[in-house]
Motif scaffolding. Structure first.
Motif, short mmCIF file in Angstrom:
data_model
loop_
_atom_site.label_atom_id
_atom_site.label_comp_id
_atom_site.label_asym_id
_atom_site.label_seq_id
_atom_site.Cartn_x
_atom_site.Cartn_y
_atom_site.Cartn_z
N CYS A 234 -82.10 23.06 8.26
CA CYS A 234 -81.40 23.06 7.14
C CYS A 234 -80.16 22.55 7.22
O CYS A 234 -79.34 21.54 6.48
CB CYS A 234 -81.97 23.68 6.69
N LEU A 235 -79.96 22.94 7.59
CA LEU A 235 -78.19 24.07 7.87
C LEU A 235 -77.80 22.68 8.70
O LEU A 235 -76.52 21.86 7.95
CB LEU A 235 -77.27 25.39 8.43
N SER B 133 -74.50 17.72 7.95
CA SER B 133 -74.48 15.52 8.16
C SER B 133 -74.36 15.19 6.48
O SER B 133 -73.02 14.20 6.84
CB SER B 133 -75.66 15.69 8.98
N LEU B 134 -74.92 15.76 5.56
CA LEU B 134 -74.86 14.98 4.14
C LEU B 134 -73.40 15.51 3.50
O LEU B 134 -72.68 14.63 3.02
CB LEU B 134 -75.78 15.58 3.04
N THR C 144 -78.33 16.27 18.74
CA THR C 144 -77.12 16.76 19.43
C THR C 144 -76.64 16.29 17.56
O THR C 144 -76.33 15.28 17.04
CB THR C 144 -76.77 15.17 19.98
N TYR C 145 -75.51 17.12 17.42
CA TYR C 145 -74.26 17.34 16.91
C TYR C 145 -73.02 16.84 16.87
O TYR C 145 -72.41 16.88 17.48
CB TYR C 145 -74.86 18.06 15.40
N VAL C 146 -72.71 15.74 15.88
CA VAL C 146 -70.93 15.55 16.79
C VAL C 146 -70.22 15.11 14.67
O VAL C 146 -71.11 14.67 14.32
CB VAL C 146 -71.03 13.82 17.32
N CYS C 147 -69.46 14.91 15.14
CA CYS C 147 -68.42 15.30 14.08
C CYS C 147 -66.62 14.87 14.55
O CYS C 147 -66.49 15.32 15.23
CB CYS C 147 -68.28 15.98 13.14
#
Length: 883
Positions: free
Chosen positions: A736-737, A742-743, A786-789
């Motif tokens: 959820c986090l 991402s939102l 995978t999280y990217v930013c």
């Protein structure tokens, strides 16, 4: 007297028997004391001839003359009952174990009893009686006006249908003060009736009920039905319940009933299968200052029922005085369960808390459940039928007994809590306990059970331990390693206790058994534990951690923090396994801690460094690392030392990175990391040390041990890979986090998302992750991503918000400038790494390479920016032809 003696000698001559050397026969006494003289009928008949010439007869004792029959007994007893001068003065009649006495003799005994108006003591034990005779005798005894002591043991009571009627007649007497009903056979109903009559009688002071139980397998001992009635009694001063199959269940009933008995001084429960659990109840009972017990006999009670541990593993209800919290399902038709329920209400009363707050989630099979009240004797009037299920809240109990304490003062909490729930025997009762200990000298098995029973519920002073060590020198090592957990750990108490080791060798030999307790750092309990619950020290550590878990749950609830536990039960204990199997309960708070097998689990505390915490200086930390390096100790010993001092200081992320490089073995590196992870003051720079873990298996192990929410990269989640098992609460929370993040930052930040459904179906989530998952992610299956930013999309304020809410990190004062934005080498593409290697081999720093590319193209000048065309041409001129 001369005539009586002459008549006796004549009768002996006539019957061809030798005169018996009895004082009454020579005229030197008015008491016939012939117990165990092996008299035959002729000898007793010879004595009958002198009865009419005796001036008086005060005592008749024919006990254990098994050769006597009706032939002599009937004329002898009738002869006394026909002489007023004899039966009027008769005060004691003992016909015990006249095994050949028949119904005629018993009829004559009844007749004599009715005639003897001064009779005070009657013993008819060991003489089987018919149903008719039993009732006739009991009516006569109940109506007697002077009888004070009655022994009708082993007379066949309980084998007939009129047992209750017989007992009612006997207990209708207001003069009988000592009653022995031993070695008869009573069932539960008879015991219950007997208990009610004893309470109503109010005259019985000494009661003996040895070996009266008819055991039915799988049920409470029938004697429990009698014992529970004694809560209403105020007259008994001596009680014997030896050989009645009193197990740990009946022991709790005994403790419940006699806890506040004002007059009982002498208690005998010898030769009952109590075991350790039952002995705990007996020792707690004896140690209470609220009753008058000063002598107790528990010989032969040190081995328990063989099925106790099997029942415990199957979820059997067992009461723990130190940690009574948990879920209970009680069949109130059973004395054991009624006593257990009363004990819970006594606990509520002791902590002065509202009943509704401590006893919750109540379900009753017979309608609406109403909490009971106490009667005039202070006994809780619990229902006697139906099944009640309830949750006893340890958290509420802690709120009531632990006040004026800092939330993070774990040692202070345990100290205050143990002061409330453990027994410290007052001096008067300590004498009783230690007298029993001294009596057990050289009985090693009994001494071990005695020590294990004391170790669970008592607080002992160093002076008490000193006496016990002096009283039994061979048991000093076992005494100290068993009872060391009962000594307070604050001040010099534990040191004084360990000074009782006679030699250093004894301490070293005992260290193996006690190291879990000695090395336990209560102020930094986070770590993995493998505890052998049959060991007193290991059991004590497990008990402390269970209590700390509930205390931290109280703190979290009070501070309004979000639950980030593994299964959503508010527990800080994770991955718990007992004996290689899951606990089988929704929460460890509902689990009764057993006393055997190995308990394995991870503990992840919710403690975080305060906002103003100061870490060690770099010089001090480097000095500590150097000393570790120079030490010749094994890595495991170094880890233990670090754990023991970890609560005395804080560190920063740079220190953690340095320490991870010190340990070569992955297991040592992981253990050191777990110890100090929650001691880091600048968690916003966690990426510095997270990059040191290039093996995903190491990261997964840390996530499992610390918790997915605890180890979540709140501030720098870039390039982090996640494989979440959505069957667990904390992993769903992380999912959820990530969706929420991402939102807030950019929809496309979640890459390579895969959802594996519970049935094994794989969804590549072509249309992206559902936005609804930010609030409610489905349970079951796995979620991989995978999280990217990029820096320009970063929402730092939201990251801080979730770090405070879910990570319990105080970071409102942190700005982006405080963060050391970091990327690990393992996160960059291989082409980038090869280009970086090319630059390093030719330039002293990356800025030099940038400046050369920026001004190297013909016809241009450096402007501090690179276009793609400039970059490509610059690499070509440098001789880099890979791209």
């Amino acid at each position: 007297i001369v005539g009586a003696r002459q008549r006796y000698l004549q009768e002996c001559d006539r019957r061809l028997t030798l005169p018996a050397p009895l004082k009454v026969c020579t005229g030197h006494s008015s008491k016939l004391q012939a117990a165990g003289h092996c008299l035959v009928d002729a000898e007793l008949l010879a004595f009958c001839g002198m009865l009419e010439d005796l001036p008086k007869l005060e005592e008749v004792n024919l006990a254990n003359n098994s050769l006597l029959t009706d032939k002599s007994l009937v004329p002898f007893l009738l002869g006394i009952s026909e002489e007023p001068k004899l039966f009027f003065h008769l005060e004691e009649l003992n016909l015990s174990h006249l095994s050949r006495a028949g119904s005629l003799s018993l009829n004559a005994a009844v007749q004599l009893t009715e005639a003897a108006s001064s009779l005070a003591t009657l013993n008819l034990s060991g003489i089987p009686m018919s149903s008719r005779l039993q009732l006739q005798l009991c009516k006569s005894l109940g109506a007697h006006q002077t009888l004070t002591s009655l022994n009708i043991a082993e007379t066949g009571l309980g084998r007939m249908l009129n047992t209750s009627e017989c007992l009612a007649e006997v207990l209708s007497s207001k003069t009988i003060k000592a009653l022995d009903l031993s070695w008869n056979s009573f069932d539960s109903d008879t015991f219950a009736f007997l208990g009610q009559r004893v309470v109503q009688n109010k005259a019985i002071e000494k009661l003996v009920l040895d070996s009266c139980t008819t055991q039915i397998a799988g049920q409470d001992a029938p004697v429990s039905c009698f014992v529970q009635c004694l809560a209403q009694d105020r007259s008994l001063t001596s009680l014997s319940l030896a050989v009645n199959r009193i197990d740990f269940r009946a022991s709790l009933v005994l403790e419940d009933a006699l806890e506040t008995h004002p007059s009982l001084k002498d208690l005998t429960v010898a030769d009952n299968p109590m075991g350790i659990q039952g002995m705990r109840s007996i020792l707690r009972l004896v140690a209470r200052g609220s009753n008058g017990i000063v002598r107790f006999d528990c010989d032969g009670c040190f081995s328990g029922t063989s099925d106790f541990e099997d029942r415990l593993k199957a979820g059997f209800q067992v009461y723990s005085f130190t940690n009574p919290g948990g879920k209970y399902k009680l069949d109130l038709s059973r004395p054991y369960h009624r006593s257990l329920l009363r004990t819970l209400y006594k606990t509520v009363e002791r902590f002065k808390m509202p009943t509704e707050k401590m006893i919750t989630q109540v379900e009753y099979t017979e309608g609406s459940y109403q909490h009971p009240s106490k009667d005039s004797n202070g006994v809780w009037q619990v229902p006697t039928s139906g099944v009640v299920t309830l949750l006893f809240s340890l958290e509420a109990m802690m709120e009531g007994c632990v006040t004026d304490l800092q939330d993070d003062d774990f040692s202070g909490f345990l100290e205050k809590f143990f002061q409330q729930v453990r027994f410290t025997p007052v001096w008067k009762k300590a004498i009783v306990l230690f007298a029993k200990w001294k009596e057990l000298d050289d009985l090693e098995l009994e001494q071990e059970v005695f020590l294990k029973a004391l170790a669970k519920d008592f607080s002992m002073t160093p002076y008490y331990l000193e006496f016990m060590c002096k009283a039994s020198r061979p048991m000093v090592p076992k005494t100290l390693r068993s009872l060391l957990p009962t000594v307070a750990c604050y001040g010099n108490q534990r040191y004084l206790a360990m000074m009782n080791f006679p030699r250093l060798e004894s301490f070293v030999a005992s260290y193996t058994f006690t190291k879990s307790l000695l090395l336990f750092n209560v102020q930094n309990p986070t770590g993995r534990y493998h505890l052998d619950l049959s060991n007193s020290a290991d059991f004590s550590v497990a008990q402390r951690l269970l209590l700390l878990d509930r205390w931290e749950a109280v703190v979290l609830k009070r501070s309004g923090r979000v639950d980030v536990s593994q299964t959503g039960n508010g527990s800080h204990i994770r991955n718990e396994v007992h004996g290689g199997r899951p606990l089988g309960v929704q929460s460890v708070a509902e689990w009764n801690l057993p006393e055997d097998d190995v308990f394995t689990f991870d503990y992840s505390s919710s403690y975080r460094p305060p906002r103003d915490a100061q870490c060690l200086t770099d010089e001090l930390w480097e000095s500590l690392m150097v000393q570790l390096y120079l030490s010749e100790c094994h890595a495991d010993e170094k880890i233990r030392v670090l754990r023991s001092i970890s609560s005395d200081f804080f560190i920063c992320c740079r220190h953690m990175r340095q320490m991870l490089g010190y340990f070569q073995e992955a297991k040592d590196r992981e253990e050191a990391f777990v110890i100090f992870f929650l001691r880091i003051v600048d968690m916003h720079n966690a990426k510095i040390f997270r990059c040191r873990f290039v093996n995903q298996e190491e990261i997964t192990s840390l996530l499992e041990r610390l918790g997915y929410a605890v180890f979540f990269p709140f501030f720098q989640p870039e390039n982090a890979k996640f494989d979440l098992n959505l069957n667990f609460h904390d992993q769903r929370l992380c999912g959820c986090l990530l969706v929420s993040l991402s939102l807030k930052e950019k929809d496309g930040n979640i890459r390579e998302a895969v959802h594996v459904l519970p049935d094994g179906t794989v969804s590549n989530m072509t249309y992206g992750v559902p936005r609804s998952w930010a609030d409610n992610i489905p349970a079951g299956g796995r979620f991989q991503l995978t999280y990217v930013c990029s820096p320009e999309d970063r929402n730092f304020e939201f990251r801080k918000a979730i770090a405070e809410k879910y990570g319990y990190i105080s970071c409102s004062h942190i700005t982006q400038d405080n963060v050391m934005w970091w990327t690990g080498l393992g996160e960059a593409p291989s082409d980038v790494l090869e280009l970086l290697e090319f630059f390093i081999s030719r330039y002293s720093n990356i800025d030099q390479a940038f400046q050369e590319i920026d001004g190297s193209t013909s016809g241009t000048t450096g402007n501090g920016e690179l276009t793609l065309r400039e970059f490509e041409m610059g690499l070509k001129e440098m001789g880099c032809n890979k791209f």
